[in-house]
Design a protein around this motif. Structure first.
Motif, PDB file in Angstrom:
ATOM      1  N   ALA A  69     -31.672 -98.832  45.415  1.00  0.00           N
ATOM      2  CA  ALA A  69     -30.336 -99.140  45.940  1.00  0.00           C
ATOM      3  C   ALA A  69     -29.230 -98.909  44.926  1.00  0.00           C
ATOM      4  O   ALA A  69     -28.091 -98.619  45.304  1.00  0.00           O
ATOM      5  CB  ALA A  69     -30.298-100.585  46.420  1.00  0.00           C
ATOM      6  N   LEU A  70     -29.538 -99.035  43.630  1.00  0.00           N
ATOM      7  CA  LEU A  70     -28.501 -98.994  42.607  1.00  0.00           C
ATOM      8  C   LEU A  70     -27.648 -97.730  42.664  1.00  0.00           C
ATOM      9  O   LEU A  70     -26.409 -97.825  42.625  1.00  0.00           O
ATOM     10  CB  LEU A  70     -29.135 -99.162  41.221  1.00  0.00           C
ATOM     11  N   PRO A  71     -28.228 -96.523  42.768  1.00  0.00           N
ATOM     12  CA  PRO A  71     -27.374 -95.330  42.826  1.00  0.00           C
ATOM     13  C   PRO A  71     -26.425 -95.332  44.016  1.00  0.00           C
ATOM     14  O   PRO A  71     -25.292 -94.847  43.916  1.00  0.00           O
ATOM     15  CB  PRO A  71     -28.396 -94.178  42.932  1.00  0.00           C
ATOM     16  N   GLN A  72     -26.884 -95.873  45.147  1.00  0.00           N
ATOM     17  CA  GLN A  72     -26.024 -95.938  46.328  1.00  0.00           C
ATOM     18  C   GLN A  72     -24.881 -96.932  46.107  1.00  0.00           C
ATOM     19  O   GLN A  72     -23.725 -96.656  46.454  1.00  0.00           O
ATOM     20  CB  GLN A  72     -26.842 -96.366  47.545  1.00  0.00           C
ATOM     21  N   LEU A  73     -25.200 -98.085  45.531  1.00  0.00           N
ATOM     22  CA  LEU A  73     -24.189 -99.104  45.310  1.00  0.00           C
ATOM     23  C   LEU A  73     -23.149 -98.665  44.291  1.00  0.00           C
ATOM     24  O   LEU A  73     -21.959 -98.963  44.426  1.00  0.00           O
ATOM     25  CB  LEU A  73     -24.842-100.405  44.867  1.00  0.00           C
ATOM     26  N   VAL A  74     -23.589 -97.958  43.240  1.00  0.00           N
ATOM     27  CA  VAL A  74     -22.660 -97.508  42.210  1.00  0.00           C
ATOM     28  C   VAL A  74     -21.623 -96.553  42.793  1.00  0.00           C
ATOM     29  O   VAL A  74     -20.475 -96.516  42.344  1.00  0.00           O
ATOM     30  CB  VAL A  74     -23.431 -96.852  41.044  1.00  0.00           C
ATOM     31  N   LYS A  75     -22.016 -95.796  43.800  1.00  0.00           N
ATOM     32  CA  LYS A  75     -21.072 -94.878  44.435  1.00  0.00           C
ATOM     33  C   LYS A  75     -19.993 -95.614  45.222  1.00  0.00           C
ATOM     34  O   LYS A  75     -18.963 -95.032  45.563  1.00  0.00           O
ATOM     35  CB  LYS A  75     -21.824 -93.938  45.385  1.00  0.00           C
ATOM     36  N   GLY A  76     -20.244 -96.883  45.531  1.00  0.00           N
ATOM     37  CA  GLY A  76     -19.340 -97.637  46.386  1.00  0.00           C
ATOM     38  C   GLY A  76     -19.834 -97.628  47.815  1.00  0.00           C
ATOM     39  O   GLY A  76     -20.561 -96.718  48.228  1.00  0.00           O
ATOM     40  N   ASP A  77     -19.466 -98.648  48.560  1.00  0.00           N
ATOM     41  CA  ASP A  77     -19.909 -98.768  49.946  1.00  0.00           C
ATOM     42  C   ASP A  77     -18.747 -99.291  50.791  1.00  0.00           C
ATOM     43  O   ASP A  77     -18.426-100.482  50.727  1.00  0.00           O
ATOM     44  CB  ASP A  77     -21.117 -99.710  50.039  1.00  0.00           C
ATOM     45  N   PRO A  78     -18.109 -98.423  51.576  1.00  0.00           N
ATOM     46  CA  PRO A  78     -16.977 -98.869  52.406  1.00  0.00           C
ATOM     47  C   PRO A  78     -17.366 -99.986  53.372  1.00  0.00           C
ATOM     48  O   PRO A  78     -16.532-100.837  53.691  1.00  0.00           O
ATOM     49  CB  PRO A  78     -16.568 -97.595  53.155  1.00  0.00           C
ATOM     50  N   SER A  79     -18.618 -99.987  53.846  1.00  0.00           N
ATOM     51  CA  SER A  79     -19.022-101.018  54.799  1.00  0.00           C
ATOM     52  C   SER A  79     -19.010-102.403  54.163  1.00  0.00           C
ATOM     53  O   SER A  79     -18.864-103.417  54.838  1.00  0.00           O
ATOM     54  CB  SER A  79     -20.422-100.719  55.352  1.00  0.00           C
ATOM     55  N   LEU A  80     -19.182-102.458  52.845  1.00  0.00           N
ATOM     56  CA  LEU A  80     -19.121-103.716  52.104  1.00  0.00           C
ATOM     57  C   LEU A  80     -17.788-103.887  51.378  1.00  0.00           C
ATOM     58  O   LEU A  80     -17.597-104.864  50.662  1.00  0.00           O
ATOM     59  CB  LEU A  80     -20.263-103.775  51.083  1.00  0.00           C
ATOM     60  N   ARG A  81     -16.899-102.890  51.555  1.00  0.00           N
ATOM     61  CA  ARG A  81     -15.612-102.874  50.859  1.00  0.00           C
ATOM     62  C   ARG A  81     -15.798-102.946  49.347  1.00  0.00           C
ATOM     63  O   ARG A  81     -15.063-103.627  48.628  1.00  0.00           O
ATOM     64  CB  ARG A  81     -14.708-104.005  51.357  1.00  0.00           C
ATOM     65  N   LEU A  82     -16.786-102.228  48.871  1.00  0.00           N
ATOM     66  CA  LEU A  82     -17.056-102.184  47.439  1.00  0.00           C
ATOM     67  C   LEU A  82     -16.636-100.826  46.888  1.00  0.00           C
ATOM     68  O   LEU A  82     -16.977 -99.793  47.460  1.00  0.00           O
ATOM     69  CB  LEU A  82     -18.540-102.423  47.168  1.00  0.00           C
ATOM     70  N   PRO A  83     -15.910-100.804  45.765  1.00  0.00           N
ATOM     71  CA  PRO A  83     -15.443 -99.543  45.198  1.00  0.00           C
ATOM     72  C   PRO A  83     -16.516 -98.866  44.364  1.00  0.00           C
ATOM     73  O   PRO A  83     -17.565 -99.444  44.074  1.00  0.00           O
ATOM     74  CB  PRO A  83     -14.286 -99.992  44.303  1.00  0.00           C
ATOM     75  N   SER A  84     -16.239 -97.661  43.957  1.00  0.00           N
ATOM     76  CA  SER A  84     -17.117 -96.959  43.036  1.00  0.00           C
ATOM     77  C   SER A  84     -17.088 -97.640  41.678  1.00  0.00           C
ATOM     78  O   SER A  84     -16.066 -98.157  41.230  1.00  0.00           O
ATOM     79  CB  SER A  84     -16.675 -95.504  42.890  1.00  0.00           C
ATOM     80  N   LEU A  85     -18.245 -97.637  41.023  1.00  0.00           N
ATOM     81  CA  LEU A  85     -18.330 -98.203  39.684  1.00  0.00           C
ATOM     82  C   LEU A  85     -18.130 -97.170  38.589  1.00  0.00           C
ATOM     83  O   LEU A  85     -18.065 -97.528  37.412  1.00  0.00           O
ATOM     84  CB  LEU A  85     -19.700 -98.851  39.476  1.00  0.00           C
ATOM     85  N   ASP A  86     -18.078 -95.893  38.954  1.00  0.00           N
ATOM     86  CA  ASP A  86     -18.012 -94.867  37.914  1.00  0.00           C
ATOM     87  C   ASP A  86     -17.078 -93.741  38.358  1.00  0.00           C
ATOM     88  O   ASP A  86     -17.452 -92.950  39.230  1.00  0.00           O
ATOM     89  CB  ASP A  86     -19.414 -94.327  37.634  1.00  0.00           C
ATOM     90  N   PRO A  87     -15.861 -93.667  37.761  1.00  0.00           N
ATOM     91  CA  PRO A  87     -15.353 -94.546  36.699  1.00  0.00           C
ATOM     92  C   PRO A  87     -14.811 -95.846  37.277  1.00  0.00           C
ATOM     93  O   PRO A  87     -14.597 -95.976  38.474  1.00  0.00           O
ATOM     94  CB  PRO A  87     -14.221 -93.724  36.091  1.00  0.00           C
ATOM     95  N   LEU A  88     -14.597 -96.792  36.374  1.00  0.00           N
ATOM     96  CA  LEU A  88     -14.092 -98.105  36.763  1.00  0.00           C
ATOM     97  C   LEU A  88     -12.989 -98.506  35.789  1.00  0.00           C
ATOM     98  O   LEU A  88     -13.084 -98.234  34.598  1.00  0.00           O
ATOM     99  CB  LEU A  88     -15.212 -99.139  36.727  1.00  0.00           C
ATOM    100  N   THR A  89     -11.943 -99.136  36.306  1.00  0.00           N
ATOM    101  CA  THR A  89     -10.835 -99.562  35.456  1.00  0.00           C
ATOM    102  C   THR A  89     -10.891-101.070  35.218  1.00  0.00           C
ATOM    103  O   THR A  89     -11.035-101.838  36.160  1.00  0.00           O
ATOM    104  CB  THR A  89      -9.483 -99.206  36.092  1.00  0.00           C
ATOM    105  N   ILE A  90     -10.805-101.469  33.964  1.00  0.00           N
ATOM    106  CA  ILE A  90     -10.662-102.869  33.572  1.00  0.00           C
ATOM    107  C   ILE A  90      -9.261-103.015  32.993  1.00  0.00           C
ATOM    108  O   ILE A  90      -8.854-102.242  32.125  1.00  0.00           O
ATOM    109  CB  ILE A  90     -11.717-103.283  32.539  1.00  0.00           C
ATOM    110  N   THR A  91      -8.525-103.989  33.470  1.00  0.00           N
ATOM    111  CA  THR A  91      -7.117-104.092  33.106  1.00  0.00           C
ATOM    112  C   THR A  91      -6.914-104.431  31.640  1.00  0.00           C
ATOM    113  O   THR A  91      -6.090-103.815  30.961  1.00  0.00           O
ATOM    114  CB  THR A  91      -6.422-105.156  33.978  1.00  0.00           C
ATOM    115  N   GLU A  92      -7.658-105.419  31.126  1.00  0.00           N
ATOM    116  CA  GLU A  92      -7.392-105.861  29.761  1.00  0.00           C
ATOM    117  C   GLU A  92      -8.593-106.572  29.158  1.00  0.00           C
ATOM    118  O   GLU A  92      -9.303-107.300  29.847  1.00  0.00           O
ATOM    119  CB  GLU A  92      -6.177-106.800  29.738  1.00  0.00           C
ATOM    120  N   ILE A  93      -8.834-106.329  27.879  1.00  0.00           N
ATOM    121  CA  ILE A  93      -9.796-107.088  27.088  1.00  0.00           C
ATOM    122  C   ILE A  93      -9.066-107.568  25.837  1.00  0.00           C
ATOM    123  O   ILE A  93      -8.417-106.780  25.152  1.00  0.00           O
ATOM    124  CB  ILE A  93     -11.023-106.244  26.687  1.00  0.00           C
ATOM    125  N   HIS A  94      -9.164-108.852  25.566  1.00  0.00           N
ATOM    126  CA  HIS A  94      -8.526-109.444  24.397  1.00  0.00           C
ATOM    127  C   HIS A  94      -9.609-109.936  23.453  1.00  0.00           C
ATOM    128  O   HIS A  94     -10.448-110.747  23.843  1.00  0.00           O
ATOM    129  CB  HIS A  94      -7.614-110.603  24.812  1.00  0.00           C
TER     130      HIS A  94
END
Length: 269
Positions: A69-94
């Motif tokens: 399932a992992l490769p499918q999930l990483v691509k994102g799944d509109p039915s679950l409203r989940l975005p793609s993980l690659d690439p992914l944006t993180i706003t900030e790390i302190h």
């Protein structure tokens, strides 16, 4: 689907080092999942194979299902409203290391999770464990830093690239069963993350107000001593990746009834 910031939790590291993940925006998908869960049952997609909780080889079954399932999930799944993980944006790390270092990283683009491999998976009564290997994890974005690293002064702001080779991340996630709307759901409590990697490379532009000689010298020093740098500063980046994967995976599991995740479950009275 475009990369989106994920809602990452604040984390405190052991010892004097600490860092905070401070996204400015919440991922709408996670909020919509929670809202949907309050209105209707969310079912696992057909590419996620269900295992029997009574299967003596449950962990192997779950591991194989997770790997598939992992490769499918990483691509994102509109039915679950989940975005793609690659690439992914993180706003900030302190990142703060006592009184020695203060570092902000912003608009971070993370690449490499599409090649993540689920190495092992453990299922216990009150917690899950898993190990994920990421062959090459690259993070790039803006930075500002002031203080000392490995006893050397460091100061600057600009663009930066951080690369971790063969990153191995170990998760332990505690959970409980809670009844909501006449169904039982997994609710996640404390989690711990450990990581390692076989190599790392750092490139920070515009150090020391653009002094190329000083900047090159410090970049070379950081890369020659990458292990110490990872031990001192790498954990925020690796835990950011860990939290991304955790939030992504458990946004699904936490919003699907427990008896929809496993077959043959025995629910409390």
């Amino acid at each position: 689907m475009a990369a989106q910031p994920l809602p990452l939790r604040n984390i405190r590291c052991k010892g004097s080092r600490r860092f905070r993940l401070l996204p400015l925006l919440l991922l709408a998908a996670s909020l919509e999942l929670a809202a949907d869960a309050a209105k209707k049952q969310i079912k696992l997609p057909p590419y996620i194979h269900k295992c029997s909780i009574k299967d003596p080889n449950l962990e192997q079954c779950a591991l194989e299902a997770g790997r598939a399932a992992l490769p499918q999930l990483v691509k994102g799944d509109p039915s679950l409203r989940l975005p793609s993980l690659d690439p992914l944006t993180i706003t900030e790390i302190h990142i703060q290391s006592g009184n020695q270092l203060n570092m902000h990283c912003r608009n971070i683009v993370m690449k490499g999770l599409a090649n993540a491999d689920l190495v092992s998976l453990g299922i216990e009564k009150s917690y899950f464990t898993n190990v994920i290997r990421i062959p090459r994890l690259e993070l790039s974005g803006d930075y500002s830093v002031d203080g000392r690293v490995l006893l050397l002064p460091i100061q600057g702001s600009g663009k930066a690239v951080y690369v971790f080779e063969n990153a191995v991340v170990f998760y332990k996630q505690n959970h409980v069963l809670e009844k909501e709307r006449d169904r039982y759901y997994l609710r996640f409590r404390e989690n711990s993350v450990q990581f390692n990697c076989s190599n790392a490379h750092f490139t920070l532009e515009n150090l020391f107000n653009g002094d190329k000689q000083l900047g090159n010298t410090l970049n070379n020093f950081l890369n020659e001593n990458w292990r110490a740098v990872v031990d001192d500063l790498g954990q925020p980046f690796m835990e950011a990746a860990a939290q991304v994967i955790r939030e992504f995976a458990f946004a699904i599991i936490g919003n699907v009834p427990y008896d929809e995740i496993f077959n043959d479950v025995e629910l409390p009275e």
